[in-house]
Design an enzyme around this catalytic site. Structure first.
Site, PDB file in Angstrom:
ATOM      1  N   GLY A  60       0.851  -1.190   0.000  1.00  0.00           N
ATOM      2  CA  GLY A  60       0.000   0.000   0.000  1.00  0.00           C
ATOM      3  C   GLY A  60       0.876   1.226   0.000  1.00  0.00           C
ATOM      4  O   GLY A  60       2.062   1.143   0.331  1.00  0.00           O
ATOM      5  N   CYS A  87       5.192  -6.261   1.739  1.00  0.00           N
ATOM      6  CA  CYS A  87       5.601  -4.853   1.822  1.00  0.00           C
ATOM      7  C   CYS A  87       4.849  -4.147   2.951  1.00  0.00           C
ATOM      8  O   CYS A  87       5.073  -4.449   4.110  1.00  0.00           O
ATOM      9  CB  CYS A  87       5.409  -4.171   0.462  1.00  0.00           C
ATOM     10  SG  CYS A  87       6.247  -2.574   0.389  1.00  0.00           S
ATOM     11  N   TYR A  88       3.926  -3.246   2.618  1.00  0.00           N
ATOM     12  CA  TYR A  88       3.163  -2.581   3.675  1.00  0.00           C
ATOM     13  C   TYR A  88       2.482  -3.629   4.563  1.00  0.00           C
ATOM     14  O   TYR A  88       2.430  -3.482   5.786  1.00  0.00           O
ATOM     15  CB  TYR A  88       2.098  -1.663   3.055  1.00  0.00           C
ATOM     16  CG  TYR A  88       1.212  -0.990   4.072  1.00  0.00           C
ATOM     17  CD1 TYR A  88       1.587   0.221   4.649  1.00  0.00           C
ATOM     18  CD2 TYR A  88       0.007  -1.567   4.484  1.00  0.00           C
ATOM     19  CE1 TYR A  88       0.789   0.835   5.602  1.00  0.00           C
ATOM     20  CE2 TYR A  88      -0.799  -0.965   5.431  1.00  0.00           C
ATOM     21  CZ  TYR A  88      -0.400   0.247   5.985  1.00  0.00           C
ATOM     22  OH  TYR A  88      -1.186   0.841   6.930  1.00  0.00           O
ATOM     23  N   HIS A 174       8.388  -7.482  -3.210  1.00  0.00           N
ATOM     24  CA  HIS A 174       7.134  -7.771  -3.927  1.00  0.00           C
ATOM     25  C   HIS A 174       7.272  -9.055  -4.742  1.00  0.00           C
ATOM     26  O   HIS A 174       7.745  -9.026  -5.869  1.00  0.00           O
ATOM     27  CB  HIS A 174       6.774  -6.606  -4.852  1.00  0.00           C
ATOM     28  CG  HIS A 174       6.307  -5.405  -4.096  1.00  0.00           C
ATOM     29  ND1 HIS A 174       4.987  -5.208  -3.767  1.00  0.00           N
ATOM     30  CD2 HIS A 174       6.985  -4.361  -3.579  1.00  0.00           C
ATOM     31  CE1 HIS A 174       4.864  -4.090  -3.079  1.00  0.00           C
ATOM     32  NE2 HIS A 174       6.063  -3.550  -2.951  1.00  0.00           N
ATOM     33  N   GLU A 176       4.988 -10.534  -6.208  1.00  0.00           N
ATOM     34  CA  GLU A 176       3.980 -10.575  -7.276  1.00  0.00           C
ATOM     35  C   GLU A 176       4.443  -9.918  -8.573  1.00  0.00           C
ATOM     36  O   GLU A 176       3.809 -10.094  -9.601  1.00  0.00           O
ATOM     37  CB  GLU A 176       2.668  -9.927  -6.795  1.00  0.00           C
ATOM     38  CG  GLU A 176       2.664  -8.396  -6.694  1.00  0.00           C
ATOM     39  CD  GLU A 176       3.271  -7.834  -5.396  1.00  0.00           C
ATOM     40  OE1 GLU A 176       4.043  -8.560  -4.731  1.00  0.00           O
ATOM     41  OE2 GLU A 176       2.984  -6.668  -5.076  1.00  0.00           O
ATOM     42  N   SER A 228     -21.835  -6.943 -28.134  1.00  0.00           N
ATOM     43  CA  SER A 228     -21.285  -5.688 -28.638  1.00  0.00           C
ATOM     44  C   SER A 228     -20.217  -5.925 -29.697  1.00  0.00           C
ATOM     45  O   SER A 228     -19.809  -5.010 -30.381  1.00  0.00           O
ATOM     46  CB  SER A 228     -20.651  -4.918 -27.477  1.00  0.00           C
ATOM     47  OG  SER A 228     -19.478  -5.598 -27.064  1.00  0.00           O
ATOM     48  N   GLY A 229     -19.756  -7.157 -29.809  1.00  0.00           N
ATOM     49  CA  GLY A 229     -18.613  -7.408 -30.700  1.00  0.00           C
ATOM     50  C   GLY A 229     -17.326  -7.527 -29.903  1.00  0.00           C
ATOM     51  O   GLY A 229     -16.333  -8.029 -30.399  1.00  0.00           O
ATOM     52  N   GLY A 230     -17.356  -7.065 -28.654  1.00  0.00           N
ATOM     53  CA  GLY A 230     -16.162  -7.132 -27.810  1.00  0.00           C
ATOM     54  C   GLY A 230     -16.045  -8.471 -27.100  1.00  0.00           C
ATOM     55  O   GLY A 230     -16.962  -9.294 -27.131  1.00  0.00           O
ATOM     56  N   VAL A 231     -14.905  -8.657 -26.439  1.00  0.00           N
ATOM     57  CA  VAL A 231     -14.616  -9.962 -25.840  1.00  0.00           C
ATOM     58  C   VAL A 231     -15.536 -10.282 -24.651  1.00  0.00           C
ATOM     59  O   VAL A 231     -16.005 -11.410 -24.513  1.00  0.00           O
ATOM     60  CB  VAL A 231     -13.115 -10.088 -25.459  1.00  0.00           C
ATOM     61  CG1 VAL A 231     -12.660  -8.966 -24.570  1.00  0.00           C
ATOM     62  CG2 VAL A 231     -12.813 -11.412 -24.783  1.00  0.00           C
ATOM     63  N   SER A 233     -18.729  -9.391 -23.717  1.00  0.00           N
ATOM     64  CA  SER A 233     -20.097  -9.845 -23.981  1.00  0.00           C
ATOM     65  C   SER A 233     -20.075 -11.152 -24.763  1.00  0.00           C
ATOM     66  O   SER A 233     -20.948 -12.007 -24.590  1.00  0.00           O
ATOM     67  CB  SER A 233     -20.914  -8.769 -24.695  1.00  0.00           C
ATOM     68  OG  SER A 233     -20.397  -8.500 -25.975  1.00  0.00           O
ATOM     69  N   ALA A 234     -19.057 -11.335 -25.603  1.00  0.00           N
ATOM     70  CA  ALA A 234     -18.981 -12.567 -26.396  1.00  0.00           C
ATOM     71  C   ALA A 234     -18.744 -13.778 -25.491  1.00  0.00           C
ATOM     72  O   ALA A 234     -19.414 -14.808 -25.622  1.00  0.00           O
ATOM     73  CB  ALA A 234     -17.876 -12.460 -27.441  1.00  0.00           C
ATOM     74  N   LYS A 371      -9.627  -9.980 -16.704  1.00  0.00           N
ATOM     75  CA  LYS A 371      -9.668  -9.967 -18.173  1.00  0.00           C
ATOM     76  C   LYS A 371      -8.880 -11.126 -18.797  1.00  0.00           C
ATOM     77  O   LYS A 371      -9.347 -11.754 -19.750  1.00  0.00           O
ATOM     78  CB  LYS A 371      -9.085  -8.633 -18.662  1.00  0.00           C
ATOM     79  CG  LYS A 371      -9.274  -8.366 -20.137  1.00  0.00           C
ATOM     80  CD  LYS A 371     -10.636  -7.785 -20.375  1.00  0.00           C
ATOM     81  CE  LYS A 371     -10.843  -7.317 -21.783  1.00  0.00           C
ATOM     82  NZ  LYS A 371     -12.106  -6.575 -21.890  1.00  0.00           N
TER      83      LYS A 371
END
Ligand code: XMP
Length: 515
Positions: A60, A87-88, A174, A176, A228-231, A233-234, A371
């Site tokens: 943080g 870390c924090y 970190h 990650e 919509s054509g996007g990933v 909603s598909a 995503k």
């Protein structure tokens, strides 16, 4: 509401500053363990109600010493659930358990050599000397009673500490970030060896459990889904279709402001490949009419948003018996709207956002997914690469890339130029690395000469940016030979264009879109 976390070993990531927490949660999932981000002020009883097998404290931006620094209920250390502070998070647990955190005046930033000084389950099998990524100003200077210091770095006398008996661990670095080369192994040691998690968060099991969750929620009722054509909603549509088959009807509102070939691709994929009941509403004329002579960007957005809602409502009226509406909401949308410490992300009025008074219950099969997981699910379900890896596209479509008035001719010019940009960027192997790459059509014309003729035509501007999350962006350094091909192809192949320019503005001060 669908919940697909059932049946997976869960690790909670306590959020002390959102950017940090998301990356940790993603790394945990890459290790095939389900993770959820929770706010630091969540009561411990609520954390435990999720039956976590481990709890990770994120980093943080604050110092544990400043007033109002985020903290966590110290009951968490007594719950018998392993804890890893990063870390924090490490400083906080050190301080809360009776150790000492101080401003030494010697922070560490960047790649730092670290020395393991005492055997630790976290570092099993790893070299005693390794580089780690540090980013801290304060340092733990004395561990709490009962803790062992397991690693040190030049300016962090306590680079890692643990109370193995109570399964409480802290790392100043970190693990990650990719700059800590062995970081993922350290996280895996925590997840598998300390927490005993099973690596069962896999694409197959994610799909299986979402399908089950959708079936439970929807029963035998009818569902509609806007594509919509996007990933997002598909993938949402493909998942719901797998779950409930022909109870699903997809509605694709073709605004006429889509990229070249997009409408055909939605048709081919959903109607032909997946055999989905698809209503393709060709509303291009209606959208163009409503945008006649409109040049103000905000008015364009508003008109498109309203027209979209009206069209969708008209179609939905034909499906009166549908009770459910699919939304492609992702996990980051949920975290960002629900976490008090997250930097507020600018919210666009999303075209495709429907009014609250529509009487649907929402089905959100992606609400637990990041995503990259959505893309992996899409690939697993057999969606075409072109859809799964499609770059983000604004709801109002090409309207915000056609500066000034929108006419059918100007839409056609931009679609043709944009298709060349996409094709060439893909051919150069850059499409996935670039956040967005597209063409913009300004409202000016300039003089040129082609053959023996003087021309007076539009320029096309190429906009290509790299970004992590669209909040900030940098202009992409496209190779000169690619730029040359773009310029010559656009001018030769797109009638009405006689000049190509490159936008070299970062965000801020520019935005990614031109309007
Ligand atoms: P800007 O232009 O604000 O864009 O830097 C940031 C990101 O958001 C996308 N964008 C939109 N997305 N509806 C959307 O769903 C919209 O109205 C909208 N406007 C911009 C843009 O493409 C970029 O990825």
């Amino acid at each position: 509401m669908t919940d697909l976390s059932e049946g997976f070993d869960t690790v909670l990531v306590v959020d002390f500053g959102a950017q940090y927490a998301q990356l940790i949660a993603r790394r945990v999932r890459e290790a095939h363990v389900y993770s959820e981000i929770v706010p630091h002020d969540m009561p411990v009883a609520d954390m435990l109600a999720r039956r976590p097998r481990g709890i990770i404290f994120s980093g943080g931006p604050k110092s544990v010493h400043v007033a109002g620094a985020p903290t966590v209920d110290a009951g968490v250390y007594k719950a018998g659930v392993p804890v890893l502070g990063i870390c924090y998070g490490a400083q906080l647990l050190a301080q809360q358990l009776g150790g000492q955190v101080a401003r030494t005046g010697r922070g560490e930033y960047g790649r730092t050599p670290m020395q393991v000084v005492s055997a630790s389950a976290l570092m099993a099998g790893l070299p005693n000397e390794q580089d780690v990524w540090m980013s801290h100003f304060d340092a733990i200077v004395a561990p709490p009673p009962g803790f062992t210091v397991t690693a040190m770095s030049p300016d962090a006398p306590v680079a890692a500490l643990e109370d193995a008996e109570h399964a409480i661990y802290g790392v100043q670095f970190h693990p990650e970030v990719a700059h800590t080369p062995r970081g993922q192994e350290i996280l895996k040691h925590f997840l598998y060896d300390v927490c005993g998690c099973r690596p069962n968060w896999t694409m197959t099991s994610i799909i299986e459990s979402s399908v089950e969750a959708v079936r439970d929620q929807v029963g035998g009722e009818k569902v509609i889904c806007g594509l919509s054509g996007g990933v997002d909603s598909a993938v949402a549509a493909a998942l719901v279709h797998k779950a409930v088959g022909d109870q699903l009807t997809c509605v694709f509102v073709d605004t006429g402001l889509m990229r070249a070939g997009e409408a055909e691709q939605v048709e081919t994929t959903f109607r032909r490949q997946f055999n989905v009941d698809l209503v393709h509403v060709k509303a291009g004329d209606r959208f163009l009419e409503s945008l006649n002579d409109v040049i103000d960007p905000e008015r364009k957005r508003k008109i498109i948003g309203e027209t979209f809602i009206r069209v969708f409502e008209e179609v939905a009226a034909d499906f009166e018996d549908a009770r459910f509406l699919v939304q492609g909401t992702l996990y980051p949308d949920i975290i960002e709207s629900g976490t008090s410490d997250a930097a507020k992300i600018k919210s666009h009025h999303n075209v495709g956002g429907l009014p609250d008074d529509m009487n649907f219950e929402l089905v959100e099969p992606l609400r637990n997914l990041f995503k990259d997981e959505v893309r992996a699910v899409g690939e697993e379900l057999g969606l075409p690469e072109d859809i799964v890896w499609r770059q983000p596209f604004p709801g109002p479509g090409l309207a915000v890339r056609i500066i000034g008035t929108i006419t059918p001719e100007r839409v056609a010019i931009l679609q043709a130029a944009d298709a060349i940009v996409v094709e060439e960027i893909k051919r150069a192997g850059l499409y996935r690395d670039i956040w967005q790459s597209f063409a913009v059509l300004p409202a000016v014309r300039t003089v040129g000469v082609m053959g023996d003729e003087r021309t007076y035509a539009y320029p096309i501007v190429i906009r290509a940016v790299t970004s992590e999350d669209a909040m900030t962006a940098d202009w992409a350094r496209l190779p000169y030979d690619l730029l040359e091909r773009l310029s010559s192809r656009i001018i030769n192949e797109v009638p009405g264009v006689n000049r190509v320019a490159l936008d070299i503005t970062s965000k801020p001060p520019g935005t990614i879109e031109w309007e």
